[in-house]
Design a protein around this motif. Structure first.
Motif, PDB file in Angstrom:
ATOM      1  N   GLN A   1      41.916  64.956  57.204  1.00 50.67           N
ATOM      2  CA  GLN A   1      41.755  65.900  58.329  1.00 50.67           C
ATOM      3  C   GLN A   1      41.694  67.096  57.777  1.00 50.67           C
ATOM      4  O   GLN A   1      40.925  68.273  58.224  1.00 50.67           O
ATOM      5  CB  GLN A   1      42.807  65.757  59.482  1.00 50.67           C
ATOM      6  CG  GLN A   1      42.547  66.819  60.617  1.00 50.67           C
ATOM      7  CD  GLN A   1      41.266  66.319  61.158  1.00 50.67           C
ATOM      8  OE1 GLN A   1      40.752  65.188  61.490  1.00 50.67           O
ATOM      9  NE2 GLN A   1      40.774  67.427  61.526  1.00 50.67           N
TER      10      GLN A   1
ATOM     11  N   ARG B   1      38.345  67.915  56.341  1.00 50.10           N
ATOM     12  CA  ARG B   1      37.587  68.222  57.162  1.00 50.10           C
ATOM     13  C   ARG B   1      37.496  69.596  57.876  1.00 50.10           C
ATOM     14  O   ARG B   1      36.631  70.329  57.982  1.00 50.10           O
ATOM     15  CB  ARG B   1      37.474  67.161  58.187  1.00 50.10           C
ATOM     16  CG  ARG B   1      36.923  65.784  58.192  1.00 50.10           C
ATOM     17  CD  ARG B   1      36.989  64.838  59.160  1.00 50.10           C
ATOM     18  NE  ARG B   1      36.880  63.506  58.979  1.00 50.10           N
ATOM     19  CZ  ARG B   1      37.343  62.361  59.414  1.00 50.10           C
ATOM     20  NH1 ARG B   1      38.508  62.627  60.232  1.00 50.10           N
ATOM     21  NH2 ARG B   1      37.061  61.241  59.262  1.00 50.10           N
ATOM     22  N   ASP B   2      38.734  70.193  58.089  1.00 52.34           N
ATOM     23  CA  ASP B   2      38.833  71.226  58.543  1.00 52.34           C
ATOM     24  C   ASP B   2      38.355  72.486  57.394  1.00 52.34           C
ATOM     25  O   ASP B   2      37.594  73.360  57.793  1.00 52.34           O
ATOM     26  CB  ASP B   2      40.142  71.676  58.795  1.00 52.34           C
ATOM     27  CG  ASP B   2      40.968  70.796  59.946  1.00 52.34           C
ATOM     28  OD1 ASP B   2      39.991  70.304  60.729  1.00 52.34           O
ATOM     29  OD2 ASP B   2      42.134  70.548  60.036  1.00 52.34           O
TER      30      ASP B   2
ATOM     31  N   LYS C   1      34.490  72.488  57.541  1.00 52.92           N
ATOM     32  CA  LYS C   1      34.269  73.066  58.779  1.00 52.92           C
ATOM     33  C   LYS C   1      34.101  74.562  58.615  1.00 52.92           C
ATOM     34  O   LYS C   1      33.265  75.440  58.969  1.00 52.92           O
ATOM     35  CB  LYS C   1      34.880  72.693  59.954  1.00 52.92           C
ATOM     36  CG  LYS C   1      34.517  71.374  60.619  1.00 52.92           C
ATOM     37  CD  LYS C   1      35.470  71.071  61.885  1.00 52.92           C
ATOM     38  CE  LYS C   1      34.995  69.641  62.458  1.00 52.92           C
ATOM     39  NZ  LYS C   1      36.094  69.253  63.381  1.00 52.92           N
TER      40      LYS C   1
END
Length: 161
Positions: free
Chosen positions: A72, A75-76, A79
């Motif tokens: 996670q 992914r952050d 992004k």
């Protein structure tokens, strides 16, 4: 972090279980995390683990939880990086239209820039350019600032998708 197979995790568990009691203690877990470059406070680890030691099945769950957290976070970060790249690209595009560099795009600048890009043939497009600006000019100053330009570009992108 790449997902490991149960076989590999069992090997790691056996390696960590120094006293061979079938449990991995908080101290043994802290040693593993430090070797991985992850620093955790003992109290945080005890809270996460919920016990003083983990059997193999609890260790599997701990690994899955840790892996999910790391995935996670990655992914952050991706992004955020993609958002920054898009923001940088928009700033460059804004600079193409902000001919005098004052931080605003006027109807005249828009007309000149569109003409240079070959996107506007008509010399009398001044009124049309002002209308285009007016649609996104949220503060009604007759100019587009970067935030208004960004909104215009995101709306155009959404309509073309």
């Amino acid at each position: 972090m790449y997902p490991l197979t149960t076989y590999h995790l069992h090997q790691i568990f056996d390696e960590l279980d120094r006293n061979k009691d079938g449990l991995v203690s908080i101290d043994e877990l802290m040693s593993l995390l430090e070797r991985l470059g992850l620093h955790a406070k003992r109290a945080e680890l005890e809270l996460l683990v919920g016990d003083k030691a983990l059997n193999f099945f609890d260790f599997l769950f701990f690994y899955q939880t840790l892996n999910n957290i790391i995935v996670q976070e990655n992914r952050d970060q991706i992004k955020e990086r993609d958002h920054q790249i898009a923001e940088d690209d928009l700033r460059k595009a804004f600079g193409v239209f902000d001919l005098n560099g004052d931080g605003f795009i006027s109807g005249e600048e828009l007309q000149i820039a569109l003409g240079r890009l070959g996107l506007w043939d008509d010399k009398s497009c001044g009124q049309d350019c002002m209308q285009m600006i007016g649609v996104y000019d949220t503060n009604s100053d007759g100019l587009l600032d970067f935030e208004e330009f960004k909104e215009m570009m995101s709306m155009d992108f959404l309509e073309s998708s």
